[in-house]
Design an enzyme around this catalytic site. Structure first.
Site, PDB file in Angstrom:
ATOM      1  N   VAL A 278       0.843  -1.193   0.000  1.00  0.00           N
ATOM      2  CA  VAL A 278       0.000   0.000   0.000  1.00  0.00           C
ATOM      3  C   VAL A 278       0.886   1.254   0.000  1.00  0.00           C
ATOM      4  CG1 VAL A 278      -1.605   1.350   1.409  1.00  0.00           C
ATOM      5  CG2 VAL A 278      -2.018  -1.070   1.054  1.00  0.00           C
ATOM      6  N   ILE A 281       2.264   2.070  -3.455  1.00  0.00           N
ATOM      7  CA  ILE A 281       1.287   2.560  -4.435  1.00  0.00           C
ATOM      8  C   ILE A 281       0.691   3.873  -3.950  1.00  0.00           C
ATOM      9  CG2 ILE A 281      -0.884   2.072  -5.623  1.00  0.00           C
ATOM     10  CD1 ILE A 281       1.368   0.165  -6.394  1.00  0.00           C
ATOM     11  N   GLU A 283      -2.059   5.688  -3.691  1.00  0.00           N
ATOM     12  CA  GLU A 283      -3.493   5.463  -3.945  1.00  0.00           C
ATOM     13  C   GLU A 283      -4.217   6.707  -4.456  1.00  0.00           C
ATOM     14  OE1 GLU A 283      -2.008   2.416  -1.277  1.00  0.00           O
ATOM     15  OE2 GLU A 283      -1.927   4.590  -1.205  1.00  0.00           O
ATOM     16  N   ASP A 325      -6.857  23.927 -40.585  1.00  0.00           N
ATOM     17  CA  ASP A 325      -7.625  24.154 -41.804  1.00  0.00           C
ATOM     18  C   ASP A 325      -7.562  25.647 -42.101  1.00  0.00           C
ATOM     19  OD1 ASP A 325      -9.452  23.534 -43.908  1.00  0.00           O
ATOM     20  OD2 ASP A 325     -11.044  24.411 -42.693  1.00  0.00           O
ATOM     21  N   ASN A 698      -1.638   8.932   2.388  1.00  0.00           N
ATOM     22  CA  ASN A 698      -1.701   8.894   0.921  1.00  0.00           C
ATOM     23  C   ASN A 698      -2.975   9.511   0.359  1.00  0.00           C
ATOM     24  OD1 ASN A 698       0.728   7.605   1.061  1.00  0.00           O
ATOM     25  ND2 ASN A 698       0.049   5.672   0.171  1.00  0.00           N
ATOM     26  N   ASP A 702      -1.763  13.893   2.035  1.00  0.00           N
ATOM     27  CA  ASP A 702      -1.027  14.197   0.801  1.00  0.00           C
ATOM     28  C   ASP A 702      -1.919  14.769  -0.290  1.00  0.00           C
ATOM     29  OD1 ASP A 702       1.303  13.411   1.897  1.00  0.00           O
ATOM     30  OD2 ASP A 702       1.604  11.631   0.652  1.00  0.00           O
TER      31      ASP A 702
END
Length: 886
Positions: A278, A281, A283, A325, A698, A702
């Site tokens: 965990v 990663i 999250e 264009d 996380n 954060d």
């Protein structure tokens, strides 16, 4: 190729009688064999498919595995938090994708709902979907063409094809024309194409293609075949997810190895391994990036840009080629008179004076069938341009006709290439005005009007007229001449008095030139792609600063001779592509992409749709853009302003810069968690953080400052830098070393805080500070609770301080304007209050297994957590000293 066949041959091939059309039985038989005249729909994604699509990510898979193992080990609260994160991210992504592309639906809506056909010799109106190949369709002004037709009759027929070909002026059609070789769509003047419209005249045509076999059907096919490509950021995040996934697996294996070596409890180590997985990663990363992009979308609205696909926001920051264009994008899509020749002088249109040039202005305004009455513009764009010329001197056709009504006329004819109207004023004076192609009209003139006096036309006069016309033609102006005749109501086009010339063009947008120059300064190349003629395209390109010489221009017929590979090699030296088809546009975009460029394609017509979708980022015009173009695009400009693309690119660069800061910030925290956890366990200590602590940091502590970083105002010099390399990773330019350094620093702070309590205990007890003694001290429930709370608090609060420095890692804190990012101030105090809450509110301390702290403990931990700011200043000082020494 029906445009290379005669009318008789075409009708014979299709078993159609050119006078009576198909029989009812023939039509029914063909319909039963080939089906309706309709575009095949692409099956849209369901909401469930969109939702599941958001879950196809390496990091998400790992989180699912962690949640499953947590449930198995009865750590239900951890599993719930993990699954809530996954759900939040998927819902945000699904809501954005729910604005699914409607390109093919828009193409269907463009199809004419009804058609006038002749069957069994009788004219009848039927649903356009019932048309079959061989049907004889009747055309008149205002009608939308229901299928691709080979014209069998054309009387002054003009068809508006700008949305399909990019041609800014309605195309004159000629049913008797037979092409001797292959020609582009814009030059097939004996054909009428589905979804274009009749602007003038009348005609008939036999249906040669229906449904997906029409030119617009081919575009639909190109749209459905264009795959969805990942943006540079998506590719980087996918790579990052795979790397972090491998790290998580390696950590879990290492944990089991340590458990066996240290003879630890396997279940306990499994829980710890999940905590470490965990920790590896981030999250909150996927959700934070998605939210930052969504906030970026709101900022884009402020610069008149609607973003249809979230990831395309950051793609803008890497754009190195802007393919645009011409008609309606770089130009105004409005024919405008810019030069006039009269009294032996070639002057700017704004120099006209009604007092001195009354005859010249009256002639072009009265010999005209267009109207601008009640602010409604109707009629041929060329004639509307002449009315606009009159507006410059405050003259209107309606006003002139009240005093000099039309009494006779000869309508425009594509054979004569002239139009004549005769007017009688209130004094009984008759004046005949003839306008038309210069070479034809000049041949009918025997006199010339100069400074109000009529005289015989001389060879010198004719030379001067031809020289003026040639000069206008070199500037890609379309030239028309005016002749007059007094006291003759016959409308005969002979013995005319030459009066003057007008030169008109679809002019560049005023802001486009500055934008092209800004793009050059930003290292971005502008490419013009158009269905218009080579000379016109090159003249506009030179005026805008896109091209410098003819060698930088290529036409569609030239492209037909090249393979994709050959064009790939040649494209980098080209700046203008003229007379191109939709297939060519896709080839051109692919050519630039093959050389590693990030390509933006800008357009507004149906013909732009496939290339808009093929490009890394397609940009459609919101006002003049067709629904098809908007449906295929990633972004829509609400003000149709080419200059808005420049602002959008600047916003895109700023958003990417913020996302990069966010990623590096979040990963430094993750690295700190992993290093502190792994180090403690590797030396035989208990884990300094619990899984729920890591998830809290996380996802909450954060994520708030990460979101604040995501809305940081962009650097004022952001458009002075060259486009970033699309292959550049998120860790380029020292990003990896920077992240590892901050990760190690945060890990040291976290471990220091964790060891503070047991070391203090050993000091009080007079025991030696060793690993074994620290391990012994941590077996005390009070000490381990405080140690983990210290580590948890230091980790969370240090990240809040670290985020402040992350706003600009090249500038001192004392030189930053902290008030310009109020979100960061809010995130800091909100994060601090939340961190206090989980350590001081009894209910939360039970959930997070934390210990309540005293004020002096809080002050000490906050001082320790401020080390990232001190580190930031030391690094800035070091950079400054190195720069000065050089």
């Amino acid at each position: 190729m029906y445009y290379q066949k005669s009318i008789k041959d075409t009708c014979d091939m299709l078993n159609t009688n050119p006078s009576t059309g198909l029989t009812l039985e023939q039509a029914k038989k063909i319909y039963s064999e080939h089906g309706p005249n309709a575009l095949i729909e692409k099956k849209p994604k369901t909401k469930l498919q969109m939702f599941l699509g958001q879950l196809q990510d390496t990091m998400i898979y790992i989180l699912f595995a962690a949640a499953a193992i947590s449930i198995f080990l009865n750590e239900v609260s951890d599993a719930i938090i993990i699954l809530l994160v996954v759900l939040l991210n998927a819902v945000i992504g699904m809501v954005q994708e729910a604005k699914a592309e409607q390109a093919l639906d828009a193409l269907k809506k463009m199809s004419s709902p009804t058609a006038m056909v002749r069957r069994d010799g009788r004219v009848q109106e039927i649903s356009a979907s019932e048309l079959v190949v061989g049907d004889l369709v009747i055309l008149e002004a205002g009608r939308v063409i229901p299928a691709d037709l080979r014209l069998t009759q054309s009387v002054n027929l003009k068809i508006e094809e700008s949305a399909l070909t990019g041609e800014s002026v309605p195309v004159e059609k000629d049913s008797n024309f037979i092409a001797t070789n292959e020609v582009g769509i814009g030059d097939r003047i004996n054909m009428a194409f589905s979804s274009t419209s009749v602007s003038y005249g009348r005609g008939e045509g036999v249906v040669v293609y229906t449904g997906m076999n029409t030119e617009i059907g081919k575009i639909a096919t190109l749209l459905s075949e264009a795959g969805e490509e990942l943006t540079p950021l998506q590719k980087r995040l996918n790579e990052l997810g795979k790397i972090l996934g491998i790290i998580a697996i390696v950590i879990c294996i290492a944990m089991f190895g340590i458990a066996v070596i240290q003879k630890r409890d396997i279940v306990e180590m499994l829980i710890t391994a999940i905590s470490l997985a965990v920790a590896a990663i981030p999250e909150g990363l996927t959700a934070v990036v998605t939210i930052v992009l969504a906030l970026g979308v709101q900022r884009m609205v402020e610069v008149n840009t609607i973003v249809r696909k979230l990831p395309s926001v950051e793609t803008l920051g890497a754009v190195s080629i802007v393919c645009s264009d011409k008609t309606g994008t770089l130009t105004q899509n409005k024919m405008t008179v810019t030069k006039v020749y009269l009294d032996n002088q070639l002057i700017d249109v704004n120099e006209l004076s009604y007092e001195n040039d009354k005859t010249f202005i009256d002639g072009f305004v009265l010999c005209n069938d267009a109207s601008t009455e009640n602010d409604t513009r109707t009629g041929d764009p060329t004639e509307l341009a002449l009315l606009d010329m009159g507006t410059i001197v405050k003259v209107t056709r309606e006003g002139l006709q009240q005093t000099a009504p039309r009494i006779n006329e000869q309508a425009f004819d594509s054979g004569r290439k002239m139009m004549t109207t005769v007017h009688k004023d209130q004094n009984g004076k008759i004046m005949s005005y003839t306008k038309g192609a210069m070479d034809i009209l000049l041949a009918r003139c025997n006199k010339i009007l100069i400074n109000g006096k009529v005289s015989e036309i001389t060879e010198e006069d004719i030379k001067n007229i031809n020289d003026a016309a040639s000069e206008m033609a070199r500037g890609a102006l379309r030239v028309l001449a005016l002749g007059i005749k007094e006291n003759d109501d016959s409308a005969k086009e002979e013995n005319l008095t030459f009066t003057g010339l007008v030169g008109m063009i679809d002019p560049p947008r005023p802001e486009a030139k500055n934008s092209v120059q800004e793009f050059k300064r930003a290292g971005i190349t502008t490419i013009m792609i158009t269905g218009d003629h080579r000379d016109t395209a090159l003249a506009i390109a030179k005026e805008l600063g896109i091209a410098e010489n003819e060698s930088q221009c290529i036409t569609g017929s030239d492209l037909n001779e090249l393979t994709q590979e050959q064009l790939n090699e040649k494209a980098q030296n080209l700046r203008v592509f003229a007379r191109v088809s939709p297939e060519h546009k896709v080839m051109i975009v692919k050519a630039f992409k093959s050389k590693g460029y990030i390509v933006s394609m800008t357009g507004d017509g149906v013909n732009d749709a496939p290339s808009l979708k093929t490009a890394d980022i397609g940009v459609a015009m919101g006002i003049t853009g067709t629904d098809v173009a908007k449906g295929a695009a990633d972004m829509v400009l609400t003000d149709d302003n080419f200059a808005t693309i420049e602002k959008a690119v600047a916003e895109g660069r700023g958003i990417y810069q913020n996302i990069k800061k966010t990623v590096l910030f979040l990963l430094s925290s993750n690295f700190g968690e992993v290093i502190s956890m792994f180090t403690a366990i590797a030396i035989g200590l208990q884990a300094p953080l619990k899984a729920i602590h890591i998830l809290w940091v996380n996802l909450i502590t954060d994520s708030l400052p990460a979101l604040a970083l995501g809305v940081d105002p962009k650097d004022s010099d952001i458009m002075k830098a060259k486009p970033r390399d699309p292959n550049e990773g998120l860790f380029a330019h020292g990003g990896m070393a920077f992240t590892i350094y901050n990760g190690v620093m945060i890990a040291c702070l976290t471990l220091g805080a964790f060891l503070w309590s047991p070391i203090k205990f050993l000091g009080i007890e007079g025991m030696e500070i060793t690993i074994a003694n620290i391990k012994y001290a941590l077996e005390d429930p009070y000490i381990i609770s405080h140690a983990q709370t210290y580590a948890f608090t230091t980790l969370g609060v240090s990240q809040l301080f670290h985020a402040i420095g992350m706003r600009n890692y090249d500038k001192s804190l004392f030189k930053m304007n902290h008030l310009e990012n109020k979100a960061m101030i809010g995130a800091f105090f909100a994060g601090l209050l939340l961190q206090v809450a989980v350590t001081e509110i009894p209910f939360l301390t039970e959930v997070f297994e934390t210990a309540q702290l005293h004020l002096n403990e809080w002050l000490s931990l906050i001082l320790l957590a401020m080390v990232p700011l001190l580190s930031h200043e030391i690094i800035i000082l070091g950079k400054s000293l190195i720069k000065k020494s050089k």
